[in-house]
Design a protein around this motif. Structure first.
Motif, PDB file in Angstrom:
ATOM      1  N   GLU A  70     -81.080  33.587  21.141  1.00 48.50           N
ATOM      2  CA  GLU A  70     -79.771  33.255  21.694  1.00 48.50           C
ATOM      3  C   GLU A  70     -78.630  33.414  20.691  1.00 48.50           C
ATOM      4  O   GLU A  70     -77.568  33.929  21.046  1.00 48.50           O
ATOM      5  N   PRO A  71     -78.788  32.983  19.432  1.00 47.02           N
ATOM      6  CA  PRO A  71     -77.669  33.146  18.483  1.00 47.02           C
ATOM      7  C   PRO A  71     -77.245  34.595  18.298  1.00 47.02           C
ATOM      8  O   PRO A  71     -76.055  34.882  18.145  1.00 47.02           O
ATOM      9  N   LEU A  72     -78.196  35.521  18.327  1.00 45.33           N
ATOM     10  CA  LEU A  72     -77.874  36.939  18.183  1.00 45.33           C
ATOM     11  C   LEU A  72     -77.073  37.429  19.371  1.00 45.33           C
ATOM     12  O   LEU A  72     -76.080  38.156  19.227  1.00 45.33           O
ATOM     13  N   LEU A  73     -77.470  37.025  20.567  1.00 44.85           N
ATOM     14  CA  LEU A  73     -76.742  37.411  21.768  1.00 44.85           C
ATOM     15  C   LEU A  73     -75.330  36.829  21.755  1.00 44.85           C
ATOM     16  O   LEU A  73     -74.353  37.515  22.080  1.00 44.85           O
ATOM     17  N   GLY A  74     -75.189  35.582  21.335  1.00 48.27           N
ATOM     18  CA  GLY A  74     -73.872  34.955  21.271  1.00 48.27           C
ATOM     19  C   GLY A  74     -72.960  35.650  20.282  1.00 48.27           C
ATOM     20  O   GLY A  74     -71.764  35.833  20.539  1.00 48.27           O
ATOM     21  N   GLY A  75     -73.500  36.040  19.130  1.00 45.94           N
ATOM     22  CA  GLY A  75     -72.703  36.760  18.147  1.00 45.94           C
ATOM     23  C   GLY A  75     -72.215  38.088  18.668  1.00 45.94           C
ATOM     24  O   GLY A  75     -71.052  38.472  18.452  1.00 45.94           O
ATOM     25  N   TYR A  76     -73.073  38.790  19.391  1.00 52.69           N
ATOM     26  CA  TYR A  76     -72.662  40.067  19.970  1.00 52.69           C
ATOM     27  C   TYR A  76     -71.536  39.877  20.978  1.00 52.69           C
ATOM     28  O   TYR A  76     -70.569  40.640  21.003  1.00 52.69           O
ATOM     29  N   LEU A  77     -71.660  38.862  21.829  1.00 55.59           N
ATOM     30  CA  LEU A  77     -70.630  38.628  22.838  1.00 55.59           C
ATOM     31  C   LEU A  77     -69.281  38.327  22.192  1.00 55.59           C
ATOM     32  O   LEU A  77     -68.235  38.771  22.669  1.00 55.59           O
ATOM     33  N   GLY A  78     -69.292  37.577  21.081  1.00 55.92           N
ATOM     34  CA  GLY A  78     -68.049  37.306  20.374  1.00 55.92           C
ATOM     35  C   GLY A  78     -67.428  38.572  19.814  1.00 55.92           C
ATOM     36  O   GLY A  78     -66.216  38.794  19.936  1.00 55.92           O
ATOM     37  N   LEU A  79     -68.244  39.405  19.197  1.00 54.02           N
ATOM     38  CA  LEU A  79     -67.756  40.655  18.619  1.00 54.02           C
ATOM     39  C   LEU A  79     -67.170  41.567  19.693  1.00 54.02           C
ATOM     40  O   LEU A  79     -66.059  42.102  19.541  1.00 54.02           O
ATOM     41  N   PHE A  80     -67.885  41.735  20.779  1.00 57.83           N
ATOM     42  CA  PHE A  80     -67.394  42.611  21.835  1.00 57.83           C
ATOM     43  C   PHE A  80     -66.151  42.040  22.502  1.00 57.83           C
ATOM     44  O   PHE A  80     -65.268  42.784  22.921  1.00 57.83           O
ATOM     45  N   GLY A  81     -66.071  40.724  22.596  1.00 54.21           N
ATOM     46  CA  GLY A  81     -64.881  40.106  23.169  1.00 54.21           C
ATOM     47  C   GLY A  81     -63.631  40.464  22.385  1.00 54.21           C
ATOM     48  O   GLY A  81     -62.572  40.721  22.964  1.00 54.21           O
ATOM     49  N   GLY A  82     -63.730  40.500  21.057  1.00 55.86           N
ATOM     50  CA  GLY A  82     -62.588  40.893  20.233  1.00 55.86           C
ATOM     51  C   GLY A  82     -62.184  42.336  20.472  1.00 55.86           C
ATOM     52  O   GLY A  82     -60.991  42.662  20.552  1.00 55.86           O
ATOM     53  N   VAL A  83     -63.175  43.221  20.593  1.00 54.31           N
ATOM     54  CA  VAL A  83     -62.882  44.634  20.883  1.00 54.31           C
ATOM     55  C   VAL A  83     -62.175  44.767  22.225  1.00 54.31           C
ATOM     56  O   VAL A  83     -61.164  45.474  22.362  1.00 54.31           O
ATOM     57  N   LEU A  84     -62.686  44.073  23.223  1.00 53.54           N
ATOM     58  CA  LEU A  84     -62.130  44.184  24.564  1.00 53.54           C
ATOM     59  C   LEU A  84     -60.713  43.625  24.622  1.00 53.54           C
ATOM     60  O   LEU A  84     -59.835  44.179  25.292  1.00 53.54           O
ATOM     61  N   LEU A  85     -60.468  42.524  23.916  1.00 52.03           N
ATOM     62  CA  LEU A  85     -59.126  41.943  23.910  1.00 52.03           C
ATOM     63  C   LEU A  85     -58.127  42.908  23.274  1.00 52.03           C
ATOM     64  O   LEU A  85     -56.986  43.035  23.751  1.00 52.03           O
ATOM     65  N   TYR A  86     -58.527  43.575  22.203  1.00 57.77           N
ATOM     66  CA  TYR A  86     -57.631  44.540  21.570  1.00 57.77           C
ATOM     67  C   TYR A  86     -57.267  45.650  22.553  1.00 57.77           C
ATOM     68  O   TYR A  86     -56.096  46.030  22.675  1.00 57.77           O
ATOM     69  N   LEU A  87     -58.253  46.173  23.242  1.00 56.03           N
ATOM     70  CA  LEU A  87     -57.995  47.258  24.193  1.00 56.03           C
ATOM     71  C   LEU A  87     -57.043  46.810  25.299  1.00 56.03           C
ATOM     72  O   LEU A  87     -56.145  47.560  25.706  1.00 56.03           O
ATOM     73  N   ALA A  88     -57.238  45.582  25.780  1.00 58.32           N
ATOM     74  CA  ALA A  88     -56.387  45.088  26.861  1.00 58.32           C
ATOM     75  C   ALA A  88     -54.967  44.829  26.383  1.00 58.32           C
ATOM     76  O   ALA A  88     -53.987  45.259  27.016  1.00 58.32           O
ATOM     77  N   ALA A  89     -54.827  44.133  25.248  1.00 58.36           N
ATOM     78  CA  ALA A  89     -53.515  43.684  24.793  1.00 58.36           C
ATOM     79  C   ALA A  89     -52.714  44.782  24.101  1.00 58.36           C
ATOM     80  O   ALA A  89     -51.481  44.833  24.235  1.00 58.36           O
ATOM     81  N   ALA A  90     -53.384  45.647  23.364  1.00 61.34           N
ATOM     82  CA  ALA A  90     -52.669  46.646  22.561  1.00 61.34           C
ATOM     83  C   ALA A  90     -52.567  48.004  23.229  1.00 61.34           C
ATOM     84  O   ALA A  90     -51.717  48.814  22.843  1.00 61.34           O
ATOM     85  N   GLU A  91     -53.405  48.276  24.232  1.00 59.97           N
ATOM     86  CA  GLU A  91     -53.430  49.611  24.816  1.00 59.97           C
ATOM     87  C   GLU A  91     -53.190  49.613  26.332  1.00 59.97           C
ATOM     88  O   GLU A  91     -52.262  50.239  26.825  1.00 59.97           O
ATOM     89  N   ILE A  92     -54.055  48.919  27.061  1.00 56.97           N
ATOM     90  CA  ILE A  92     -54.023  49.014  28.523  1.00 56.97           C
ATOM     91  C   ILE A  92     -52.746  48.408  29.107  1.00 56.97           C
ATOM     92  O   ILE A  92     -52.020  49.066  29.866  1.00 56.97           O
TER      93      ILE A  92
END
Length: 255
Positions: free
Chosen positions: A201-223
């Motif tokens: 579970e900790p590995l999955l949670g870490g991945y979700l946090g990392l991807f969340g940051g990527v997705l937020l950048y795309l939404a806020a800075a680009e889309i």
């Protein structure tokens, strides 16, 4: 069972991509909705789950939040590095690719490789969606069903966003469709992979946090800036709010 459930995610992803293709005359509304969906997925789905499953702290800060910030910065760094690369327009093989290389398909000088990289990140996320389904079914049927409902519901947004992001950066339609099908197949492959391992579970949670940051950048800075660039209309803003509200509804029903 997990693989069969993941087939629902496959169909919902294709449905989202098909919807994105059919509304080209309302591009600003598409982008506004995509931004809202991405914002909702990050704030209401990915980040809460990451904080819950990756419970460790690093120097007083939850590891999920550190990875969230790291994902945002990595997305920004990747875009800047790709944008600064020298490009040879004669390397394009087709007329569509040549148009993109000369900037005709990429508004404001956007680099098609950035769109492909972002779409590849979406494919990776969808693969982890499948892994999440499989891991949840390893715990029990009830948890598996709950996770599957959330994944299948928001995979419509994933397909919508994958096609939109790829196209936004001036990539040819065939590339956008190829990335859409890769995104649709990823949850099935991810679910199938859990037949051979157990994901901590900790590995999955870490991945979700990392991807969340990527997705937020795309939404806020680009889309979202692109959505309001030529059509700063209230309808675009309403689409953004509707996208975030839809994810809230999905999360609430799945909970």
């Amino acid at each position: 069972m997990a693989v069969l459930v993941a087939l629902g995610a496959f169909l919902m992803t294709l449905a989202g991509g098909w919807t994105a293709q059919r509304v080209t005359d309302r591009r600003h509304l598409v982008l506004g909705l995509a931004g809202g969906l991405m914002l909702g997925v990050v704030g209401l789905d990915l980040l809460p789950e990451a904080l819950k499953t990756a419970g460790t702290e690093v120097f007083g800060v939850p590891a999920a939040l550190l990875l969230f910030v790291a994902g945002f910065l990595l997305a920004h760094l990747a875009e800047r590095l790709l944008a600064d690369l020298p490009r040879d327009p004669h390397s394009a093989r087709t007329e569509e690719d040549q148009a993109a290389a000369h900037g005709a398909g990429a508004p404001d000088g956007r680099v098609p490789e950035v769109g492909l990289t972002a779409a590849a990140a979406m494919v990776g996320h969808s693969a982890m969606d499948g892994v999440a389904i499989g891991a949840a079914f390893q715990v029990g049927g009830g948890m598996g069903a709950s996770v599957a409902l959330a994944v299948v519901a928001h995979d419509f947004a994933d397909g919508f966003n994958t096609y939109t992001i790829t196209s936004l950066y001036g990539n040819a339609r065939r590339r956008a469709v190829a990335m859409l099908f890769a995104d649709a197949a990823a949850p099935v492959l991810g679910a199938a992979s859990t037949l051979f391992f157990v994901l901590p579970e900790p590995l999955l949670g870490g991945y979700l946090g990392l991807f969340g940051g990527v997705l937020l950048y795309l939404a806020a800075a680009e889309i979202l800036p692109e959505a309001h660039h030529e059509h700063p209309a209230r309808s675009t803003l309403l689409c953004t709010v509707a996208g975030a509200a839809f994810i809230w509804l999905v999360v609430g029903l799945a909970g």
